[in-house]
Scaffold this motif. Structure first.
Motif, PDB file in Angstrom:
ATOM      1  N   ARG A  91      54.304  43.203  -3.783  1.00  0.00           N
ATOM      2  CA  ARG A  91      52.952  42.664  -3.976  1.00  0.00           C
ATOM      3  C   ARG A  91      52.722  42.313  -5.450  1.00  0.00           C
ATOM      4  O   ARG A  91      52.116  41.268  -5.760  1.00  0.00           O
ATOM      5  N   LEU A  92      53.228  43.144  -6.367  1.00  0.00           N
ATOM      6  CA  LEU A  92      53.078  42.876  -7.794  1.00  0.00           C
ATOM      7  C   LEU A  92      53.817  41.615  -8.206  1.00  0.00           C
ATOM      8  O   LEU A  92      53.344  40.852  -9.056  1.00  0.00           O
ATOM      9  N   GLN A 136      55.601  57.815  -0.830  1.00  0.00           N
ATOM     10  CA  GLN A 136      55.241  56.801  -1.811  1.00  0.00           C
ATOM     11  C   GLN A 136      56.361  55.818  -2.085  1.00  0.00           C
ATOM     12  O   GLN A 136      56.116  54.727  -2.602  1.00  0.00           O
ATOM     13  N   ILE A 196      55.601  52.949  -0.143  1.00  0.00           N
ATOM     14  CA  ILE A 196      54.411  52.286  -0.683  1.00  0.00           C
ATOM     15  C   ILE A 196      54.754  51.541  -1.967  1.00  0.00           C
ATOM     16  O   ILE A 196      54.324  50.399  -2.190  1.00  0.00           O
ATOM     17  N   ASN A 208      56.558  48.357  -1.291  1.00  0.00           N
ATOM     18  CA  ASN A 208      55.635  47.310  -0.850  1.00  0.00           C
ATOM     19  C   ASN A 208      54.798  46.802  -2.019  1.00  0.00           C
ATOM     20  O   ASN A 208      54.553  45.598  -2.140  1.00  0.00           O
ATOM     21  N   GLN A 209      54.359  47.754  -2.888  1.00  0.00           N
ATOM     22  CA  GLN A 209      53.555  47.346  -4.038  1.00  0.00           C
ATOM     23  C   GLN A 209      54.363  46.508  -5.012  1.00  0.00           C
ATOM     24  O   GLN A 209      53.823  45.619  -5.665  1.00  0.00           O
TER      25      GLN A 209
END
Length: 371
Positions: free
Chosen positions: A167-168, A157, A160, A163-164
């Motif tokens: 993205r956020l 995670q 992840i 990356n999030q």
């Protein structure tokens, strides 16, 4: 004839003599038999007398023996009474000792039962502790496996989340742009509706009015128009508004058309809502309402804080409150200066001009001032 009669009598006498002779012989035989029986009876009598003498001797012996037994029984009864008394005393002593022993054993039994109950409770506690320990051991093993699994997932995670996060950041930038665009579109819509909006609310008939058989003075041909008869004019006079609320409309329905003005206030626009009308027309009910049916002010404040909570983390708001009461030529600051300085959130700025008289700021005078 006499000879014949004599012969006949002789013959009959001979027959009778023969008959008597037979009977004598029978009687002699019977006598001999009776003599034999008599001798037998004599012998039986002698034997009976011998037996009676023996019996008398036996009776005398039995009487002597009975006397001896009676004396022995008397001695035994005296001895028995002494022995019974001795045995009774011994039994009472034994019974007292047995009762004491029984009481001691009952006390001991009660102690043992109490100890057994305590031991059983301790045993149940030990079993519960053992079961808990087993359960904890199983949970510990599960937690170890879970920790290993979490560590593996954390590594997965981490990438992840990184990356999030990127993205956020991109979504936040887009969201801020959309918020600005929404504010512009919302306030452009409010400007299109008009910066000054006039609503009309018709209250229902009061009880005392209905009791006097009074009828409503106005009617509502549609949701934007109020009309009423005027003197002798055939056609009623009509007045147009941005919206008309009749007696059937609730407080919530009245507030719904002004709900979006709260958002405009948060967006930085100055917003003012006030009620105008004669005494008893329902101004106070519309603005303040009651605890069960709140009016515009409590609903507006609730909506304000709802929007602030909704935008938490996206924007920072500071709310200040000031309440002024104007009645005829008297005005008062409904919140003391010290308290007003401590309150947060919300600012409503109102400037009231009456016949060239401007109300001074509330902190510039006392609680009750006369202009």
């Amino acid at each position: 004839n006499e000879l014949d009669i004599t012969k006949t009598a002789l013959t009959a006498a001979t027959a009778v003599a023969d008959e008597h002779s037979g009977r004598v012989e029978v009687e002699h035989a019977r006598l001999a038999e009776l003599e034999g029986l008599l001798e037998a009876k004599h012998r039986e009598l002698e034997e009976a007398q011998s037996r009676a003498a023996a019996a008398a001797r036996a009776v005398d012996s039995a009487a002597a023996e009975r006397d001896q037994l009676e004396r022995k029984v008397a001695r035994l009864e005296k001895s028995k009474e002494a022995e019974v008394k001795e045995l009774r005393d011994a039994m009472e002593a034994n019974a007292a000792e047995l009762r004491l022993q029984l009481k001691q054993r009952n006390d001991r039994l009660a102690e043992l039962m109490e100890a057994a109950a305590h031991s059983a409770a301790q045993l149940e506690e030990f079993r519960a502790e053992i079961e808990t320990a087993r359960h904890d051991a199983a949970e510990l093993e599960e937690l170890r496996e879970l920790k290993k699994d979490v560590e593996r997932k954390e590594k997965q995670q981490a990438a992840i989340i990184e990356n999030q996060a990127r993205r956020l950041e991109e979504l936040d930038r887009v969201y801020r742009e959309e918020v600005v665009a929404r504010k512009k579109a919302h306030n452009a819509l409010q400007d299109a509706k008009g910066k000054i909006r006039v609503y009309c609310r018709v209250r229902p008939m009061l009880d005392f009015e209905a009791a006097k058989n009074q009828v409503p003075a106005v009617s509502m041909p549609n949701e934007l128009t109020v009309s009423h008869s005027w003197k002798d004019e055939k056609k009623p006079r009509e007045y147009d508004f941005d919206a008309v609320f009749g007696p059937q409309h609730s407080q919530e329905a009245v507030f719904e058309d002004t709900r979006h003005l709260v958002r405009s206030a948060l967006d930085g626009y100055n917003v003012c809502v006030f009620a105008y009308g004669q005494t008893g027309s329902g101004k106070t009910f519309t603005i303040y309402g009651s605890e069960s049916v709140p009016g515009l002010t409590p609903r507006g404040v609730t909506e304000l804080f709802h929007l602030i909570d909704k935008d938490a983390g996206k924007a920072s708001y500071t709310v200040r409150l000031q309440m002024l009461e104007l009645y005829q030529v008297w005005w008062s600051n409904s919140i003391p200066v010290g308290l007003g300085q401590c309150m947060i959130l919300l600012a409503l700025l109102m400037l009231v001009m009456i016949t060239d008289i401007m109300l001074p700021p509330p902190q510039a005078c006392d609680r009750n001032c006369h202009s």
